[in-house]
Design a protein around this motif. Structure first.
Motif, PDB file in Angstrom:
ATOM      1  N   MET A   1      44.045  27.428  45.614  1.00 43.88           N
ATOM      2  CA  MET A   1      43.779  28.792  45.164  1.00 43.88           C
ATOM      3  C   MET A   1      42.364  28.921  44.640  1.00 43.88           C
ATOM      4  N   LYS A   2      41.860  30.129  44.765  1.00 48.43           N
ATOM      5  CA  LYS A   2      40.580  30.478  44.164  1.00 48.43           C
ATOM      6  C   LYS A   2      40.862  31.530  43.095  1.00 48.43           C
ATOM      7  N   LEU A   3      40.731  31.123  41.831  1.00 43.77           N
ATOM      8  CA  LEU A   3      40.978  32.017  40.711  1.00 43.77           C
ATOM      9  C   LEU A   3      39.648  32.461  40.122  1.00 43.77           C
ATOM     10  N   CYS A   4      39.618  33.659  39.565  1.00 44.57           N
ATOM     11  CA  CYS A   4      38.362  34.186  39.049  1.00 44.57           C
ATOM     12  C   CYS A   4      38.636  35.153  37.909  1.00 44.57           C
ATOM     13  N   ARG A   5      37.570  35.634  37.321  1.00 43.16           N
ATOM     14  CA  ARG A   5      37.639  36.647  36.277  1.00 43.16           C
ATOM     15  C   ARG A   5      36.584  37.698  36.627  1.00 43.16           C
ATOM     16  N   PHE A   6      36.958  38.963  36.559  1.00 47.27           N
ATOM     17  CA  PHE A   6      36.040  40.015  36.979  1.00 47.27           C
ATOM     18  C   PHE A   6      36.053  41.160  35.971  1.00 47.27           C
ATOM     19  N   GLY A   7      34.936  41.858  35.896  1.00 44.71           N
ATOM     20  CA  GLY A   7      34.796  42.962  34.961  1.00 44.71           C
ATOM     21  C   GLY A   7      33.567  42.785  34.089  1.00 44.71           C
ATOM     22  N   GLU A   8      33.321  43.756  33.249  1.00 47.49           N
ATOM     23  CA  GLU A   8      32.155  43.706  32.371  1.00 47.49           C
ATOM     24  C   GLU A   8      32.337  42.628  31.302  1.00 47.49           C
ATOM     25  N   PRO A   9      31.231  42.118  30.742  1.00 50.01           N
ATOM     26  CA  PRO A   9      31.325  41.060  29.737  1.00 50.01           C
ATOM     27  C   PRO A   9      32.254  41.442  28.585  1.00 50.01           C
ATOM     28  N   GLY A  10      33.188  40.566  28.286  1.00 48.29           N
ATOM     29  CA  GLY A  10      34.149  40.797  27.224  1.00 48.29           C
ATOM     30  C   GLY A  10      35.351  41.603  27.659  1.00 48.29           C
ATOM     31  N   GLU A  11      35.335  42.117  28.894  1.00 50.63           N
ATOM     32  CA  GLU A  11      36.449  42.915  29.408  1.00 50.63           C
ATOM     33  C   GLU A  11      36.974  42.363  30.732  1.00 50.63           C
ATOM     34  N   GLU A  12      36.744  41.086  30.989  1.00 50.09           N
ATOM     35  CA  GLU A  12      37.133  40.491  32.263  1.00 50.09           C
ATOM     36  C   GLU A  12      38.654  40.450  32.432  1.00 50.09           C
ATOM     37  N   ARG A  13      39.074  40.587  33.676  1.00 50.01           N
ATOM     38  CA  ARG A  13      40.479  40.500  34.050  1.00 50.01           C
ATOM     39  C   ARG A  13      40.652  39.335  35.026  1.00 50.01           C
ATOM     40  N   PRO A  14      41.863  38.761  35.085  1.00 51.99           N
ATOM     41  CA  PRO A  14      42.082  37.631  35.989  1.00 51.99           C
ATOM     42  C   PRO A  14      42.255  38.094  37.430  1.00 51.99           C
ATOM     43  N   GLY A  15      41.752  37.311  38.354  1.00 52.11           N
ATOM     44  CA  GLY A  15      41.860  37.655  39.759  1.00 52.11           C
ATOM     45  C   GLY A  15      42.080  36.438  40.634  1.00 52.11           C
ATOM     46  N   MET A  16      42.383  36.712  41.882  1.00 57.79           N
ATOM     47  CA  MET A  16      42.592  35.675  42.884  1.00 57.79           C
ATOM     48  C   MET A  16      41.901  36.116  44.169  1.00 57.79           C
ATOM     49  N   ILE A  17      41.301  35.180  44.877  1.00 59.31           N
ATOM     50  CA  ILE A  17      40.679  35.473  46.156  1.00 59.31           C
ATOM     51  C   ILE A  17      41.689  35.161  47.265  1.00 59.31           C
ATOM     52  N   ASP A  18      41.991  36.154  48.108  1.00 57.06           N
ATOM     53  CA  ASP A  18      42.986  35.918  49.160  1.00 57.06           C
ATOM     54  C   ASP A  18      42.351  35.232  50.369  1.00 57.06           C
ATOM     55  N   HIS A  19      43.165  34.990  51.421  1.00 57.86           N
ATOM     56  CA  HIS A  19      42.673  34.215  52.572  1.00 57.86           C
ATOM     57  C   HIS A  19      41.646  34.980  53.386  1.00 57.86           C
ATOM     58  N   ASN A  20      41.519  36.282  53.148  1.00 55.57           N
ATOM     59  CA  ASN A  20      40.476  37.067  53.809  1.00 55.57           C
ATOM     60  C   ASN A  20      39.186  37.112  53.007  1.00 55.57           C
TER      61      ASN A  20
END
Length: 282
Positions: A1-20
């Motif tokens: 899996m590729k896990l990430c965090r996205f959003g403005e500094p201090g307001e990041e949300r968890p995410g995942m990168i799909d196979h596309n």
């Protein structure tokens, strides 16, 4: 899996990168990519999700540091023999350890800000290791079982602060923004062998560093085992494992250092890319 965090500094949300290669929102599944999310149990649960059923984020976003709640940011120095040679240093008998302040951590594409008085700011592409469970007195054979995943780290360094301001390397390694991490935390099962990853760093479009983790003096497993004899490694701790040759301080006939407006682009096989623009602190 590729896990990430996205959003403005201090307001990041968890995410995942799909196979596309698309970004999916994990906010309904976990609170963040932090300590609890890094356990084997949590990663196993996440791996069973169908990414295509998660909300799609289809607009441009900022990627934050790929892990939050970092307790220790541990760095291994002079861990590539050709890098040690370019700096004029001897091959170490044991892993050289220094700390980078966690306040240096920023997203993979955030600006790198040169501190006031900086004249020798340098780049270093490195393989980052994120610990997933408490780790103490482990053997080399079992060390990789304690890894949650891997990421790119730019171990930005101010060489004058590092070598000329009396004290340890930490002074030149811990300036604000000197620890870009991400864009993704790639789980250990997807990476496989961490000792066979090509890596590079370009500055203003010119290739400066080309290397492969196969040429490390101390492997990832050796570094983890060694550190675990000295201290307990905790979930979310990050280990930056050293850089290949091609850093600015090693350039001949004269060193080359970063200036305002320069752009660094870093890549490691399977771990994504980073891009930072350099600016001076106000």
């Amino acid at each position: 899996m590729k896990l990430c965090r996205f959003g403005e500094p201090g307001e990041e949300r968890p995410g995942m990168i799909d196979h596309n290669g698309d970004l999916r929102d994990l906010s309904d599944e976990i609170a963040d990519i932090g300590h609890e999310a890094l356990t084997d149990l949590s990663l196993d649960i996440l791996s069973k999700l169908d990414p295509m059923k998660l909300p799609l984020i289809d607009h441009p976003v900022r990627y934050g540091p790929c892990v939050t709640g970092i307790g220790k940011f541990l760095c291994i120095g002079l861990n590539y023999s050709d890098h040690a040679a370019e700096t004029g240093a001897a091959i170490p008998e044991h892993p050289i350890l220094f700390h980078k302040a966690t306040s240096a951590v920023v997203g993979p594409n955030d600006d790198v800000v040169m501190p006031r008085g900086s004249t020798h700011t340098d780049w270093e592409v490195e393989l980052g290791v994120v610990i997933g469970k408490p780790c103490k007195y482990v053997t080399e054979e079992e060390a990789l079982d304690y890894v949650a995943g891997y990421c790119i780290v730019n171990d930005v360094s101010e060489r004058h602060f590092q070598t000329q301001l009396t004290g340890q390397w930490t002074k030149g390694k811990s300036c604000d923004t000197f620890g870009p991490i991400g864009p993704w935390l790639v789980t250990r099962d997807e990476v496989g062998d961490p000792q066979n990853l090509a890596m590079s760093c370009d500055v203003n479009g010119k290739r400066m560093q080309t290397g492969n983790t196969s040429t490390m003096i101390f492997t990832v497993a050796q570094c983890i085992s060694h550190l675990s004899q000295l201290m307990t490694l905790h979930p979310g701790d990050v280990i930056s494992t050293g850089t290949p040759p091609g850093v600015g301080m090693g350039m001949k006939p004269e060193p080359v250092y970063l200036r305002t407006g320069d752009v660094m682009e870093l890549a490691i096989d399977g771990l994504g890319t980073q891009r930072q623009e350099v600016r001076a602190d106000e």
